[in-house]
Scaffold this motif. Sequence first.
Motif, PDB file in Angstrom:
ATOM      1  N   SER A  56      38.691   8.226 -37.881  1.00 15.21           N
ATOM      2  CA  SER A  56      38.113   9.627 -37.487  1.00 15.21           C
ATOM      3  C   SER A  56      39.062   9.657 -36.288  1.00 15.21           C
ATOM      4  O   SER A  56      38.991   8.930 -35.235  1.00 15.21           O
ATOM      5  CB  SER A  56      36.627   9.538 -37.333  1.00 15.21           C
ATOM      6  N   ILE A  57      40.039  10.824 -36.346  1.00 13.02           N
ATOM      7  CA  ILE A  57      40.917  11.399 -35.486  1.00 13.02           C
ATOM      8  C   ILE A  57      40.532  12.562 -34.861  1.00 13.02           C
ATOM      9  O   ILE A  57      40.251  13.642 -35.605  1.00 13.02           O
ATOM     10  CB  ILE A  57      42.205  11.373 -35.554  1.00 13.02           C
ATOM     11  N   GLU A  58      40.144  12.912 -33.566  1.00 16.64           N
ATOM     12  CA  GLU A  58      39.928  14.236 -33.261  1.00 16.64           C
ATOM     13  C   GLU A  58      40.785  14.630 -32.009  1.00 16.64           C
ATOM     14  O   GLU A  58      41.358  13.830 -31.236  1.00 16.64           O
ATOM     15  CB  GLU A  58      38.504  13.996 -32.495  1.00 16.64           C
ATOM     16  N   ASP A  59      41.146  15.759 -32.058  1.00 18.75           N
ATOM     17  CA  ASP A  59      42.149  16.405 -31.172  1.00 18.75           C
ATOM     18  C   ASP A  59      41.436  17.456 -30.272  1.00 18.75           C
ATOM     19  O   ASP A  59      40.964  18.488 -30.726  1.00 18.75           O
ATOM     20  CB  ASP A  59      43.360  17.171 -31.870  1.00 18.75           C
ATOM     21  N   ASN A  60      41.327  16.928 -28.842  1.00 14.56           N
ATOM     22  CA  ASN A  60      40.260  17.808 -28.155  1.00 14.56           C
ATOM     23  C   ASN A  60      38.934  18.288 -28.627  1.00 14.56           C
ATOM     24  O   ASN A  60      38.539  19.535 -28.933  1.00 14.56           O
ATOM     25  CB  ASN A  60      41.229  19.189 -27.682  1.00 14.56           C
ATOM     26  N   ALA A  61      38.338  17.167 -29.154  1.00 14.81           N
ATOM     27  CA  ALA A  61      37.059  17.404 -29.760  1.00 14.81           C
ATOM     28  C   ALA A  61      36.978  18.111 -31.301  1.00 14.81           C
ATOM     29  O   ALA A  61      35.923  18.249 -31.937  1.00 14.81           O
ATOM     30  CB  ALA A  61      36.023  18.199 -29.041  1.00 14.81           C
ATOM     31  N   GLN A  62      38.232  18.145 -31.850  1.00 16.47           N
ATOM     32  CA  GLN A  62      38.244  18.890 -32.888  1.00 16.47           C
ATOM     33  C   GLN A  62      38.632  17.881 -34.038  1.00 16.47           C
ATOM     34  O   GLN A  62      39.932  17.197 -34.040  1.00 16.47           O
ATOM     35  CB  GLN A  62      39.335  20.218 -33.209  1.00 16.47           C
ATOM     36  N   PRO A  63      37.926  17.707 -34.961  1.00 10.90           N
ATOM     37  CA  PRO A  63      38.426  16.605 -35.958  1.00 10.90           C
ATOM     38  C   PRO A  63      39.477  16.743 -36.914  1.00 10.90           C
ATOM     39  O   PRO A  63      39.486  18.016 -37.228  1.00 10.90           O
ATOM     40  CB  PRO A  63      37.092  16.371 -36.970  1.00 10.90           C
ATOM     41  N   LEU A  64      40.483  15.992 -37.356  1.00 13.72           N
ATOM     42  CA  LEU A  64      41.521  16.413 -38.192  1.00 13.72           C
ATOM     43  C   LEU A  64      41.267  16.308 -39.568  1.00 13.72           C
ATOM     44  O   LEU A  64      39.992  15.842 -39.927  1.00 13.72           O
ATOM     45  CB  LEU A  64      42.693  15.117 -37.936  1.00 13.72           C
ATOM     46  N   PHE A  65      41.676  17.219 -40.313  1.00  9.83           N
ATOM     47  CA  PHE A  65      41.495  17.325 -41.713  1.00  9.83           C
ATOM     48  C   PHE A  65      41.666  16.146 -42.559  1.00  9.83           C
ATOM     49  O   PHE A  65      42.629  16.032 -43.258  1.00  9.83           O
ATOM     50  CB  PHE A  65      42.270  18.593 -42.351  1.00  9.83           C
ATOM     51  N   PHE A  66      41.010  15.157 -42.541  1.00 13.26           N
ATOM     52  CA  PHE A  66      40.955  13.859 -43.399  1.00 13.26           C
ATOM     53  C   PHE A  66      39.324  13.464 -43.419  1.00 13.26           C
ATOM     54  O   PHE A  66      38.850  12.929 -42.713  1.00 13.26           O
ATOM     55  CB  PHE A  66      41.512  12.675 -42.470  1.00 13.26           C
ATOM     56  N   LYS A  67      39.128  13.413 -44.985  1.00  8.22           N
ATOM     57  CA  LYS A  67      37.856  13.162 -45.458  1.00  8.22           C
ATOM     58  C   LYS A  67      37.812  11.794 -45.753  1.00  8.22           C
ATOM     59  O   LYS A  67      36.555  11.484 -46.051  1.00  8.22           O
ATOM     60  CB  LYS A  67      37.607  14.282 -46.340  1.00  8.22           C
TER      61      LYS A  67
END
Length: 434
Positions: free
Chosen positions: A78-89
């Motif tokens: 799980s990767i988040e950029d500035n608290a926004q998760p990347l689009f990877f399910k």
Amino acid sequence: MLKELRMHLTLICSTITGLILCVICLIALQISETNIDKSNRMTFENQFQTITYQLQTYQNLKTSWLAQLESSNKLIISIEDNAQPLFFKGSWTPITPRDELIQKAHQIAFEDYQFDINPPHASKLNVSKQFFKLQGNLGEYYRVGLALIPSSKGCLSLTLLQDMSNQETSILYTRILFITISLIGILLLSLFSYWFAGRAILPITINQQKQVQFIAAASHELKSPLAVIQSSNSVIKSHDYLDDHPFTMQIEKECKRMARLVDDLLLLATADAKTWSIRKKNVDLDILLIEMLDTFIPLANGKNQKLHLNLPEYTLPPVLCDDERILQAITILLDNALHYVQEGGTITIDLSMRSDTCIIKVIDNGPGIPPSHASHIFDRFYRVDASRKDKNHYGLGLSIAKEIIHLHNGKLDFSPTPGGGCTFIIELPLLKKS
């Protein structure tokens, strides 16, 4: 009783060796599990470092690479950029839902380690990391790694989980292997303990058998003269015979025979108890044999047997021994030879020296000793011909002779005489020159 003793010794030996084996296996198992956990942890941290490095360097990760990494290693990324998760399910479905695991990891990190995955002010220089383990809804375990990675646009956060079921399966197989090895080892140790206990009590078993045989033989030998005494006494009491002299003579004869047997038994018992004392002095064996020969020549002549004495031409040094006991041992051997050698046979006594040993041989050309009896002739109450009715020989003579020679630190053995017969060999140590 011996069977119970053997089982008791087997139980003790098996228990002790089994406990030692179990302790060793537990230590080895602990080391093995630690190594498995260490290896998996290092692999996980390397994967964590790879993803962190990719995020620091490129920031744009291909979902195909993440999917392959996840499925190959049972990872949850799980990767988040500035608290926004990347689009990877994700590329696979864990037992506990992925979102619940990630949320639980964030909660444990914050509550137990004060590690906030989305801090209000993140460091612009250093990468913050935290590792721990968590348990899923159905009891499964996951290894967890969290990282805060500074970037030019803010902060990237990485949450990495690894399903530990493969590690647990590996540990389970290892435990089964060690348990199997332990059980097989305990079984083999038990079999070895049973065999070893049998070997340990073998001398006791042999001694017990000899004791039983000894008591049976002694009882048999004592029973015969007692029966003669009892019957003779009954005849005397009945007054059927006016002349009771033959019966009193028979009683006296049997009493002497019993006394001789009891003396022999006491002598052997004293030897067994190590209380048989001998009086050693310097003895010239050639003179001893010459004097003994004068006693036995009339007996040999009475049986039309030839008795010879071979002495060396050189002077033998004296032997430190008990002359009465040595004479008793040689007399036993000579008496046996006179008894078993047929009429017209020859008996030779040979005296010689070899190195620092004096050798006395009693050689006859009698019937000899069959090979099947050779290993038993020094056993007590043993007779080559058990059917003999001779009451003057109990089968104790050779046992007594061997004990006498043994007390003098010598050897008594026998070998077949060339051409037929038997040769008994006595070896006695000579006095060492000062």
